[in-house]
Design an enzyme around this catalytic site. Structure first.
Site, short mmCIF file in Angstrom:
data_model
loop_
_atom_site.label_atom_id
_atom_site.label_comp_id
_atom_site.label_asym_id
_atom_site.label_seq_id
_atom_site.Cartn_x
_atom_site.Cartn_y
_atom_site.Cartn_z
N MET A 138 -8.00 -8.99 -10.13
CA MET A 138 -8.63 -8.88 -8.81
C MET A 138 -8.31 -7.53 -8.20
SD MET A 138 -7.66 -12.65 -7.31
CE MET A 138 -5.95 -12.55 -7.86
N ILE A 142 -0.06 -13.47 -10.40
CA ILE A 142 0.74 -12.27 -10.68
C ILE A 142 0.48 -11.22 -9.60
CG2 ILE A 142 1.23 -10.45 -12.34
CD1 ILE A 142 0.20 -12.30 -14.53
N GLY A 159 -4.75 -7.05 -4.22
CA GLY A 159 -4.79 -6.60 -5.60
C GLY A 159 -3.82 -7.31 -6.52
N SER A 160 -4.33 -8.04 -7.51
CA SER A 160 -3.43 -8.87 -8.31
C SER A 160 -4.18 -9.44 -9.52
CB SER A 160 -2.86 -10.00 -7.45
OG SER A 160 -3.86 -10.54 -6.61
N ARG A 161 -3.61 -10.51 -10.12
CA ARG A 161 -4.20 -11.05 -11.34
C ARG A 161 -3.82 -12.52 -11.50
NH1 ARG A 161 -2.26 -8.35 -16.95
NH2 ARG A 161 -1.85 -10.28 -18.06
#
Length: 232
Positions: free
Chosen positions: A102, A159, A189-191
């Site tokens: 993301m 994450i 911002g991440s995953r």
């Protein structure tokens, strides 16, 4: 009335977790505008971006226990067989990992990929390297959920990324989850990593854009007929 409904359906609501940030950006805009008027408009641009970041749109989720739905909006950044993180206690055998990255323009509300019961929730502190990198799965701050499903236990890991500094998870152990149900959010911002038994077959490609609660990323059975959907 029809015009009102059109406007209401067009405007995407902001998740309540974003209210303090939107308010802070707006107040900062007022202060900056008092100092130098053009700064007010620059601040308002950031305020609108903040509201956009914390948007929480409705999604129509396929209700089929054989389907795995994307838990996040973003780009499919990895599809591979790997050993799941030790804290998930999913064993040492390789599982299918599908990762969705993301960026700061994606919706960051996270949704359950399958229907089931939460077996455990495991938070792990760590660093904040770029979440798109493969090593982020091991090095970065993360929060993992293990969900008992019809096809066995699966893992879903939030994450943190390069600029993300807060992982939110409002789900609890032993609670049921429906596919597409909201369970958390990551700021800026991440995953999301989904760990599935080897019997699951990927239904997405690297680089494909996924939509949380709607895109089918994997499947445990094929040659099936139409499925029903649920709006939430």
């Amino acid at each position: 009335m029809s015009l009102f409904n059109t406007v209401r359906n067009t405007i995407v609501p902001v998740h309540k977790e974003g209210y303090p940030f939107v308010a802070a950006f707006f107040v900062a805009s007022l202060v900056l505008g008092w100092i130098f008027k053009p700064l007010f408009w620059i601040g308002m641009i950031f305020t609108l971006w903040c509201a956009y970041f914390f948007r929480d749109p409705e999604r129509v989720t396929p209700q089929d226990d054989d389907l795995v739905i994307s838990p996040a909006d973003g780009k499919v950044s990895a599809i591979q067989m790997v050993t799941p993180p030790a804290e998930l206690d999913l064993g040492s055998e390789p599982m299918l990992r599908i990762s969705v990255f993301m960026n700061v323009f994606n919706c960051h509300v996270n949704r359950a990929p399958m229907r089931g019961r939460i077996v455990s929730i495991n938070y792990r502190s760590g660093s904040f390297v770029n979440a798109e990198l493969d090593k982020a799965s091991e090095d970065n701050e993360r929060n993992g959920l293990v969900i008992e499903t019809r096809h066995g236990q699966i893992g879903v890991v939030q994450i943190a990324g390069l600029v993300a500094r807060r992982i939110l998870c409002w789900a609890n152990t032993n609670e049921p989850l429906d596919a597409g149900e909201r369970f958390g959010l990551i700021r800026f911002g991440s995953r999301l990593d989904v760990f599935l038994p080897a019997s699951a077959a990927p239904r997405v490609s690297l680089g494909q854009t996924a939509i949380a609660g709607e895109t089918v990323i994997a499947e445990f059975a094929s040659a099936k007929g139409p499925v029903i959907s649920r709006r939430s």
